[in-house]
Design a protein around this motif. Sequence first.
Motif, short mmCIF file in Angstrom:
data_model
loop_
_atom_site.label_atom_id
_atom_site.label_comp_id
_atom_site.label_asym_id
_atom_site.label_seq_id
_atom_site.Cartn_x
_atom_site.Cartn_y
_atom_site.Cartn_z
N CYS A 366 -51.88 5.27 25.62
CA CYS A 366 -52.90 4.43 24.98
C CYS A 366 -52.30 3.02 24.81
O CYS A 366 -51.11 2.81 25.06
CB CYS A 366 -53.31 5.04 23.64
N CYS A 369 -49.11 3.14 22.74
CA CYS A 369 -47.96 3.64 23.52
C CYS A 369 -47.41 2.54 24.42
O CYS A 369 -46.22 2.46 24.67
CB CYS A 369 -48.39 4.78 24.46
N CYS A 471 -47.13 9.73 19.59
CA CYS A 471 -48.31 8.88 19.35
C CYS A 471 -49.54 9.74 19.05
O CYS A 471 -49.71 10.83 19.61
CB CYS A 471 -48.57 8.00 20.56
N CYS A 473 -52.43 9.48 20.05
CA CYS A 473 -53.31 9.75 21.20
C CYS A 473 -53.00 11.11 21.82
O CYS A 473 -53.84 11.67 22.52
CB CYS A 473 -53.19 8.64 22.24
ZN LIG Z 1 -50.64 6.56 22.45
#
Ligand SMILES: [Zn+2]
Length: 508
Positions: A366, A369, A471, A473
């Motif tokens: 993402c 990241c 993360c 995500c």
């Molecule tokens: Zn991420």
Amino acid sequence: MKPIRPIRDGREVLWRITEADREKLLRLLFHRYPESEWGTFFRFGYRRTRWGILVTWVDSQKPETGDLDRHSPLVEFRPGYIRRALDSLEAHELGVGIIHSHPQDCAPFPSRSDDDMDSYFAEEFERFGNGRPYASFIVSRNSERKLSFTGRVFDRGEWIPVSECLVTGERCLREPARRTIWSAPESTGSAPNAPTQERVAQLLGADAPGRFRRSVTGIVGCSGTGSPAIHLLARAEIGELVIVDPGPFKASGHQRNHASRHSDLWADPPPSKVALAARLIGEINPATKVTAFVGDLLDEAVLDELLRCDLILGCTDSNYARAALGDIAAHYLVPVLDLAVQMRAEDGVLREQLAEIALYAPGLPCPWCRGRIEVNGIRYETATEAERQFRAEAAAAAEQRGVDGAQYWGGKPPPELTVGYLTTMVGAMGAGYAQNLLLGSAKLPHHRFQFDLGLSSLGVVADERPPRADCACQRTAGRSDQARADRSVSRPDHWPQPTRIPENPGPP
Ligand SMILES: [Zn+2]
Ligand SMILES: [Zn+2]
């Protein structure tokens, strides 16, 4: 038990799943083909929208030994399996549904016993899930391996039909559900190609223009990169564009904006950028449906429409919008192509003519990241004028005391100094990659890359790092509104409400 009739009040269900999950799921469902069925419970994220319900696949709760009757050619969920699925509702906020296959060459329409099973599950799952929706899908394949499916979702006492499945992956697929016994899935309205589409049909196949006419693309930001992308997608005769931008047109944008005219420079009040873009689309291809908002992607009404899109182009160079686009890609499984440009000069000599293109999608890093978000930038972008003033004064006072003012204040972002040739080129590339992802005609060369027009070999740099393991995500994929607590950014209360046009008069 009375037969289930889905309501037909215009509401629909869209089902989104990643290509990787779909592959796994189909292997499971068809492993007893061609004679016998198989099925599984699954977990899904959901969002109740203004047009119906979005259902996003999270994972299957696969049957273990004894959960389904192996000796029966039909799918029968045994009590222990049902109990486990109901109990799992305690552990998460997601919806739970079932999906099962029908034998080869049998249409995926519910049988009498499917109706009985769904009536029972709908009631039980709604009760144990405190009003969560329940979903039931059926898939089958014919001897040519052609897939078809139907689905329905029970929500607040009513059954709503699934209209389409949107698949996110290296290409974007939009598969309509079977409506009647007679509608083969491949017969979904391929009008003959117009002469304007001759070249693309010759290049990519006779069905390419038709597939493009059934696509919906979102464009967030209608200035430098957004307006040329809109321009080209309209010329390519895309089915629908959902366009969003909060701002009015300014004279300083004229040399980048493909939608503005000389006469717009003096319009008082200035027209919105989306009104100009909507006018351009109408002039080029009136058949392209336009859903336009003077608003922001953080508005819930705007988000509802963006979630219908096959793909979103991120054409805004702000931190909060990039963060929100990353959330949309992860939580709602809508792929996002993010476009960015940067130019810098010293004493009249260009030092940077930088372009960046990145794809955000489940399984890919993402924007967090990728280190693409400045938290101070989000603070500035979402602050009120009074807050900006207060923080600037606090920073100045700190500087006077010899303290680093940046700890109070990340600084006003530098003005965007880009010119039309670079923004148009990146917008055009974005439109091209979008078209190829929608048609499955080409992949992106890299999931993220930069290049600089002034460097030898254009200085191409690719970033193929995997997502950061820690993360958010990585644990929120497909969780839809149930990932609300993990959203990176929320809509500031002081922002104006979105306005949908053309309910508003467009520019003259
Ligand atoms: Zn991420
Ligand atoms: Zn069945």
